[in-house]
Design an enzyme around this catalytic site. Sequence first.
Site, short mmCIF file in Angstrom:
data_model
loop_
_atom_site.label_atom_id
_atom_site.label_comp_id
_atom_site.label_asym_id
_atom_site.label_seq_id
_atom_site.Cartn_x
_atom_site.Cartn_y
_atom_site.Cartn_z
N PRO A 107 0.81 -1.21 0.00
CA PRO A 107 0.00 0.00 0.00
C PRO A 107 0.86 1.27 0.00
O PRO A 107 2.00 1.25 0.44
CB PRO A 107 -0.80 -0.11 1.30
CG PRO A 107 -0.61 -1.52 1.78
CD PRO A 107 0.74 -1.91 1.27
N GLU A 108 0.27 2.36 -0.49
CA GLU A 108 0.93 3.64 -0.52
C GLU A 108 0.24 4.58 0.47
O GLU A 108 -0.60 4.14 1.25
CB GLU A 108 0.94 4.20 -1.95
CG GLU A 108 1.62 3.25 -2.94
CD GLU A 108 1.59 3.72 -4.38
OE1 GLU A 108 1.51 4.94 -4.60
OE2 GLU A 108 1.63 2.86 -5.28
#
Length: 275
Positions: free
Chosen positions: A2-3
């Site tokens: 995830p970012e």
Amino acid sequence: MPELPEVETTRRKIEPLLKGRVIERIEHDAPHKYRNTEAAHGKRIKALTRRGKYLLLQLASADAEGDVPHELELIVHLGMTGGFRLEQGKHTRVTLHTDDGVLHFDDSRRFGKWAVVDPGEYASMPTLAAMGPEPLEEAFTEAAFVKAAATCGAVKVWLLSQKPVSGVGNIYADESLWLARIHPAQTKLNPAEAGRLYHAIREVMQGAVNAGGSSLGNGVGNYRQHDGLSGLFQHQHHAYGRENQPCERCGTEIRKIVLGQRGTHFCPQCQKLRE
């Protein structure tokens, strides 16, 4: 994955479950990946914050009252497939027991990491220690970004380094560069290009946070929240994951290349490489 948008959504979702709770114990079988977690036992979670792609749980003595400084930080990096769950599963790597319940950390590809450190002691995490400003905060200024971009190498690789701005990973770099009409391999951005990219990053990241991040594919590593909900920003992607599909701006097929060892999507018509 995830970012920043996915990590910020995670923070917001688990904060009501953890803030103010006392950690009774943290169970795992990989002390080299989840370091010094026993130091968190008996500590109260004062706050949950985020820095780029990292979750920071601020810990204090369980009997501490009022606005006392935190004594330790529990740092969580979700890796590529990490996320919290209410139920234990076959990919559960860490189980966090508090005085109010249990939360599980699942990570099918095992790239996630936890560490308990003194506040601000990030020497063992060089990316976190050298991270640039948050894209949606005032510290991320257009003037400083434009100045730094004037000497950058391939712009996408530069963004992924986390030094010019924090939390922008593969997905949101592609989306921001598409919006700014800049080729991912372009070097030494001129002021007009850098200004467009600055505003594109802020627009893309705010939109992704509002949509709860992006969920891709249907596999076990697909990003979702502890309550099973998926992000929705994937429905607004213009470049990432759209190889051979028409550009929504000009109709040219989106191309995919490898840049800095990362799959990179762009429109060869809208995002031409300047000489």
